[in-house]
Every structure is written in C-alpha cells, then in structure tokens.
Design an enzyme around this catalytic site. Sequence first.
Site, PDB file in Angstrom:
ATOM      1  N   SER A 130      -9.422   1.928   2.787  1.00 37.27           N
ATOM      2  CA  SER A 130      -8.508   2.749   2.014  1.00 37.27           C
ATOM      3  C   SER A 130      -7.470   1.944   1.219  1.00 37.27           C
ATOM      4  O   SER A 130      -6.709   2.529   0.428  1.00 37.27           O
ATOM      5  CB  SER A 130      -7.757   3.718   2.947  1.00 37.27           C
ATOM      6  OG  SER A 130      -7.020   3.014   3.927  1.00 37.27           O
ATOM      7  N   LYS A 187       0.835  -1.201   0.000  1.00 34.72           N
ATOM      8  CA  LYS A 187       0.000   0.000   0.000  1.00 34.72           C
ATOM      9  C   LYS A 187       0.870   1.250   0.000  1.00 34.72           C
ATOM     10  O   LYS A 187       1.927   1.291   0.626  1.00 34.72           O
ATOM     11  CB  LYS A 187      -0.905  -0.046   1.229  1.00 34.72           C
ATOM     12  CG  LYS A 187      -1.991   1.009   1.307  1.00 34.72           C
ATOM     13  CD  LYS A 187      -2.864   0.718   2.519  1.00 34.72           C
ATOM     14  CE  LYS A 187      -3.976   1.722   2.708  1.00 34.72           C
ATOM     15  NZ  LYS A 187      -4.868   1.369   3.831  1.00 34.72           N
ATOM     16  N   SER A 228      -9.945  -1.067   6.712  1.00 36.91           N
ATOM     17  CA  SER A 228      -9.362  -0.729   5.413  1.00 36.91           C
ATOM     18  C   SER A 228      -8.695  -1.886   4.687  1.00 36.91           C
ATOM     19  O   SER A 228      -8.334  -1.744   3.515  1.00 36.91           O
ATOM     20  CB  SER A 228      -8.356   0.415   5.572  1.00 36.91           C
ATOM     21  OG  SER A 228      -9.025   1.620   5.845  1.00 36.91           O
TER      22      SER A 228
END
Length: 463
Positions: A152, A77, A176
């Site tokens: 996210s 990420k 997330s």
Amino acid sequence: MLDLTARELLKLFRTRSLSPVEYARHLVAHIARWEPALGALYLYDPDRLLSEAAQSEARWMAGTPAGMLDGVPVTVKELIATRGDPIPQGSAASPLVPAPADAPIAARLKEAGAIIFAKTTVPDFGMLSSGLSTFHRLARNPWNLACNPGGSSAGASAAAAAGYGPLHVGTDIGGSVRLPAAWCGLVGFKPSLGRIPVDPYYIGRCAGPMTRTVDDAALMMPVLALPDARDATSLPPEAIDWDGYYRGMRLRGLRIGLQLEPGCGLPLDAEIRAAVTAAAERLAELGAEIVPVPPVMTQDMLSGLDDYWTARSWAELRKLPEDRMDKVLPFIRDWASRGKNIDGVRAVDGLGQTFAMRRACAALFESVDAVLSPTTPVVSFPAEFPGPTNDPDRSFDHIVYTVPWNMSEQPAVSINCGFSSDGMPIGLQIVTPRFADLDALRLASVCETARGPITSWPAPPAA
C-alpha cells in the site's frame, strides 16, 4: 543533481557546494514534469518546501544545522499522521479530520531537520497492493506508466523511483514496504517489529525506509528508531551503529537458505526465479553456503489470514453510514463483505494462523542464518488493477513471501536484483533473525555491491 543520495546531499550542504534552496528548486521543477503522469503525492506544497529550504540554508551558512538530516526533502506515507493534516486513508469514504499531532515518524524527521514536503498516496484503507484509490489519483509505476507501483506504500515507491528526493517512508503489515519497493526497483526495509515506533500500532505493523540505496536506508534508521512512548510494542532504545553496515558482512561460514517455492498463492514467475537464483549464486561465490529451504506458508495459513482480515475490515466498514459506504472502492467492499459470513470462532482461528506462521519461521531459522527469497511472485500488473490477481477471493495470493516475516517480527529487506525482459524491476528479499536489523542491511549491501549500481532510473515523460 536529483540522483544524489541523501548522504551526498548533506556533504554538499556542509561544504556549501550546494544549497538546500538550489536543490529544492530543481526538485520542484522535476516534480512538475513527473507528477501529472505519476500521481504519487498528497498535500504537496512546493512553497513550503522552498521556504523550509531557505531556513535550512541559513542554518548551514551559520554552521548550526538543526539535525542530521537538515534540509533533506522527505516524504511520508499518507497513513503517517502529520499535525493539522487529514488522514483520508486513501478512501473517499473517510472523514477529513485534521490530525492533532505528528506521529512518531513525522516528529523524529522534523526534529532531525528533514523537510516533509508531501505525503504519498495509498489505496483505500491501505488494504491493497496497488495505487488504486477512491480519494487519490491513480498512482503509476515510473518504470512503465501502464503498470502498478504496488502498495500500500504506492505513492512512496513511485516517488522514490521517480527521484522525488532520496528519502521516503512507508508502512508494512504484510509487505506494503517491500512489495512496492520490489516492483519499483528500490530498497525497502521492514525492520524488527517495534524498532521504529509507530502510532497506531497493530499486529505486525512496521514502518521503514524506501530509498534507492542501502546507504540512504541506513542513514534514516538512527532518526526513525528513536523511542516514542506512544508505541507500546516498541523495542527498548538500543545503541546500534547503523553506519556499521559499511563494514560489510563475513560470508564465509554463513548458511543462507534459498526459498524459491511460495507454498501457496500465486506461482513464481520464471524470470524472478532466475534473477533470485543468480543473486544467491553471487553470494555463494563470495563464500556463503546456499541451501534450499522449504516455504513457510501453507494454504491454511493464507486462508486463515484472509478470514481474519475480512472479518476485521467488515467490522469497521459496517459502521459507515450508507452514503459513505457507497464511496468505498467496490473491490474493497466486495472483499470485506465476505466477513459477514465469518463467525467469531472462524475469525479467531484465522488470527491463530499468524502464530502458526511465526512458529514456522522460527523453525526455519534453527537451520539457517538468513533467508533469500523473491519479494513478489509476479513481475508486474496493470496500473488500474487493485492487486495482481484482480480477484477479491484471492486478494492475498501475492503476499506469501512477505507476510510471514511480519508475523515473526523479523527484519526483512527487498533490494533490486535485476530486470525482466521487458525492463521491469525484480526484487530479492533478505531476511535475518529477529533483532538482527543491522545484519539485514549488511547483507543487502553485499548484494547491492555485487549487483552494481542502477544507473538508468526512469525519466519524466516528454512534454
């Protein structure tokens, strides 16, 4: 070839039936077909992927692999630091300052020989369950490009579902990892707080694998869970037999709570209710005792959490110069600006609701050994939305099934348990007691076996 699991890849590398370079070439071509429509990647470097694959191939040919993941392509990420790369946090308002060092997750993956060939996109400041960003291209859901992948860890979920290699890592402070995993048909594992060292660390912040199978999630854990002193919340090193999930889990005598009602926030979609109930019934047929349990979340908890996070976010945003403030996603700016009207007492009271969540979770686990619930209350939402509600006054209404387990520090995993009538994935969440991470994967494996494999993953758009 691109549907191979990481464990299958490693076996082929070991027997010289497939080389890391051959696989990398297929992957580069595959990403070229998908990425213009998907928007999953940041700092994607196909040349580096091919170069590092060649180095890995030479090691395998010499019988000297660098580590247990040598030659396997991996994404991390965007919020996970990689040395020399900026961390824009998904926002055009962020200065692009190169990271001085690899974060623990990136460091461990590189030490294991994995090839970090790209980072994955996130929304502004990682504060949305969406692929909407002022810095990155809009990330979309491979199952339906008109739909959102969630967030996210938006790019990570899109990349995994689209077959950008088998291994991906996200972060999770309120859902997330699990929310986008559910919306994209993946396994998303949030372990006990501190099991995987992170930097920076924060209340409830975890990292975890996002993969197509439980097997690949388990394969990553011995690497990701290695110690790192930079995380003061990390757990002591523990010799966990992560491959032990293969032995399954004895269900007879296991008391599993079925939590269908959200307690607050968005109402549960009927198709999700039916799919989660059917998954619970399959476990009952295998010997588990399924008992209905009440929700742990209340409106006071959800509102308090929102108060705290808006106040915290405004405290950060208000420091921005005017020209940079103008670049923040309007939804984020509108949501965070509510923090101007939250005084210190109210913010502290909001933080106190995280402990109320923790108490409620602990009380629930006095009567059950595990909990099943939906991961999300809704099946899908438009790609262009900042979240399922598209309303800054209700921006947390979709996290009621996921966020309490961050606050209670318990392991939770989302796994696909079916599809909606329009073909969108549905996520089942499995929660086990604090530190019982291996049991979470074992129970997920049982559910995966009972469900059967997903054999038709999304294909790239036609040229």
